[in-house]
Design an enzyme around this catalytic site. Structure first.
Site, PDB file in Angstrom:
ATOM      1  N   VAL A 102       6.437 -78.693 -12.016  1.00 14.66           N
ATOM      2  CA  VAL A 102       6.394 -78.191 -10.457  1.00 14.66           C
ATOM      3  C   VAL A 102       6.366 -79.365  -9.572  1.00 14.66           C
ATOM      4  O   VAL A 102       5.520 -80.212  -9.654  1.00 14.66           O
ATOM      5  CB  VAL A 102       5.198 -77.211 -10.167  1.00 14.66           C
ATOM      6  CG1 VAL A 102       5.171 -76.920  -8.629  1.00 14.66           C
ATOM      7  CG2 VAL A 102       5.375 -75.926 -11.061  1.00 14.66           C
TER       8      VAL A 102
ATOM      9  N   HIS B 245      19.928 -74.996 -12.122  1.00 12.08           N
ATOM     10  CA  HIS B 245      19.250 -73.986 -12.708  1.00 12.08           C
ATOM     11  C   HIS B 245      20.264 -73.147 -13.544  1.00 12.08           C
ATOM     12  O   HIS B 245      21.403 -72.722 -12.998  1.00 12.08           O
ATOM     13  CB  HIS B 245      18.590 -72.882 -11.645  1.00 12.08           C
ATOM     14  CG  HIS B 245      17.782 -71.960 -12.459  1.00 12.08           C
ATOM     15  ND1 HIS B 245      16.646 -72.069 -12.940  1.00 12.08           N
ATOM     16  CD2 HIS B 245      18.158 -70.434 -12.407  1.00 12.08           C
ATOM     17  CE1 HIS B 245      16.368 -70.729 -13.422  1.00 12.08           C
ATOM     18  NE2 HIS B 245      17.086 -70.103 -13.282  1.00 12.08           N
TER      19      HIS B 245
ATOM     20  N   ASP C 157      13.003 -76.152  -2.232  1.00 13.05           N
ATOM     21  CA  ASP C 157      12.166 -76.344  -1.168  1.00 13.05           C
ATOM     22  C   ASP C 157      10.698 -75.749  -1.911  1.00 13.05           C
ATOM     23  O   ASP C 157      10.651 -75.876  -3.118  1.00 13.05           O
ATOM     24  CB  ASP C 157      12.436 -75.151  -0.028  1.00 13.05           C
ATOM     25  CG  ASP C 157      12.580 -73.701  -0.794  1.00 13.05           C
ATOM     26  OD1 ASP C 157      12.136 -73.688  -1.877  1.00 13.05           O
ATOM     27  OD2 ASP C 157      13.217 -72.785  -0.077  1.00 13.05           O
TER      28      ASP C 157
ATOM     29  N   ASP D 156      12.991 -72.117  -6.997  1.00 11.11           N
ATOM     30  CA  ASP D 156      14.379 -71.715  -7.227  1.00 11.11           C
ATOM     31  C   ASP D 156      14.867 -70.932  -5.748  1.00 11.11           C
ATOM     32  O   ASP D 156      15.778 -70.046  -6.203  1.00 11.11           O
ATOM     33  CB  ASP D 156      14.600 -70.911  -8.368  1.00 11.11           C
ATOM     34  CG  ASP D 156      14.508 -71.554  -9.534  1.00 11.11           C
ATOM     35  OD1 ASP D 156      14.494 -72.852  -9.745  1.00 11.11           O
ATOM     36  OD2 ASP D 156      14.032 -70.821 -10.698  1.00 11.11           O
TER      37      ASP D 156
HETATM   38  C1  GAR Z   1      19.427 -77.019 -18.664  1.00 10.48           C
HETATM   39  O1  GAR Z   1      19.984 -76.010 -19.095  1.00 10.48           O
HETATM   40  C2  GAR Z   1      18.947 -76.784 -17.052  1.00 10.48           C
HETATM   41  O2  GAR Z   1      19.689 -75.951 -16.227  1.00 10.48           O
HETATM   42  C3  GAR Z   1      17.516 -76.217 -17.483  1.00 10.48           C
HETATM   43  O3  GAR Z   1      17.151 -76.742 -18.525  1.00 10.48           O
HETATM   44  C4  GAR Z   1      18.236 -77.286 -19.195  1.00 10.48           C
HETATM   45  C5  GAR Z   1      18.035 -79.022 -19.473  1.00 10.48           C
HETATM   46  O4  GAR Z   1      18.998 -79.339 -20.523  1.00 10.48           O
HETATM   47  N1  GAR Z   1      16.934 -76.156 -16.432  1.00 10.48           N
HETATM   48  C6  GAR Z   1      15.795 -75.292 -16.038  1.00 10.48           C
HETATM   49  O5  GAR Z   1      15.600 -74.222 -16.603  1.00 10.48           O
HETATM   50  C7  GAR Z   1      15.195 -75.428 -14.700  1.00 10.48           C
HETATM   51  N2  GAR Z   1      14.400 -74.006 -14.209  1.00 10.48           N
HETATM   52  P1  GAR Z   1      19.359 -80.990 -20.514  1.00 10.48           P
HETATM   53  O6  GAR Z   1      18.011 -81.513 -20.578  1.00 10.48           O
HETATM   54  O7  GAR Z   1      19.989 -81.052 -21.522  1.00 10.48           O
HETATM   55  O8  GAR Z   1      19.943 -81.391 -19.363  1.00 10.48           O
END
Ligand code: GAR
Length: 208
Positions: free
Chosen positions: A93, A110, A147, A151
């Site tokens: 966070v 996201h 913000d 999300d």
């Molecule tokens: C990604 O799918 C991103 O969208 C998600 O974590 C993954 C990180 O993958 N983020 C969230 O869920 C945020 N709420 P990465 O380390 O291979 O980029």
């Protein structure tokens, strides 16, 4: 040069997409000044090292309490003098003080079409498990400004991705990364670095 900090928690495939688009000049005049991870030993830090980008770990484990950790995180980013903070799979966070100091200068990727499957508790594979459980035919990805909600910030870019029958959460995650996330995040950085968008009434609009 437009300076960015990329914040990560894991594998860093989105970080890699940014590194690659800067390297092949799809994103021009942008420098990845810093990669910040809240976890030691994650592959994202290897990716930074391989690309000769400074990587640092700021872990809650190394601080007496959350407030001290939050201060350290903010100082780390402030010291790097960046124009934009990019949350690329950063599962911490963001401190309120950072959101205040970097208003409309923090973006997040996201892995769903916000406002579906987002908010507290929806991160990583959990997002895709929820999408499959609901039986949606399309999911996708969203890049948004950060913000104080989870999300809830102004949406910059979204891209739908088809859900295929029999998809596992991992298969859906991979397709959404390949078809949407790895494209949208570099594209959003490019738009912001070149001053193409602004936030009006809490919505993102293109500048004339
Ligand atoms: C990604 O799918 C991103 O969208 C998600 O974590 C993954 C990180 O993958 N983020 C969230 O869920 C945020 N709420 P990465 O380390 O291979 O980029």
């Amino acid at each position: 040069m437009f300076r960015i900090a990329v914040m990560v928690s894991g594998g860093g495939t989105n970080l890699q997409a940014i590194i690659d688009r800067v390297a092949d000049n799809t994103i021009k005049d942008v420098e990845i000044a810093l990669v910040v991870s809240n976890n030691e030993g994650v592959y994202a830090l290897e990716r930074a090292k391989d690309a000769n980008i400074k990587g640092v770990v700021v872990s809650p484990k190394d601080y007496a309490n959350r407030d001290e950790f939050n201060k350290a995180l903010l100082k780390t980013v402030d010291d790097a003098k960046v124009d934009l903070i990019v949350l690329a799979g950063f599962l911490v966070v963001i401190p309120e003080a950072m959101i205040d100091a970097y208003q409309n200068r923090i973006i997040n990727i996201h892995p769903s079409l916000i406002p579906s499957f987002c908010g507290t508790g929806y991160y990583g594979l959990k997002v895709h498990e929820a999408a499959l459980a609901r039986g949606v035919k399309y999911s996708g990805a969203t890049v948004h400004f950060v913000d104080k909600g989870t999300d809830t910030g102004p949406i910059i870019l979204q891209k739908p991705v088809e859900v295929k029958e029999g998809d596992s959460p991992k298969e859906l995650q991979q397709r959404i990364m390949e078809e949407a996330e790895w494209k949208l995040l570099p594209q959003a950085i490019d738009m912001i670095a070149h001053n193409k968008i602004e936030v009006v009434d809490n919505k993102v609009v293109h500048k004339n």
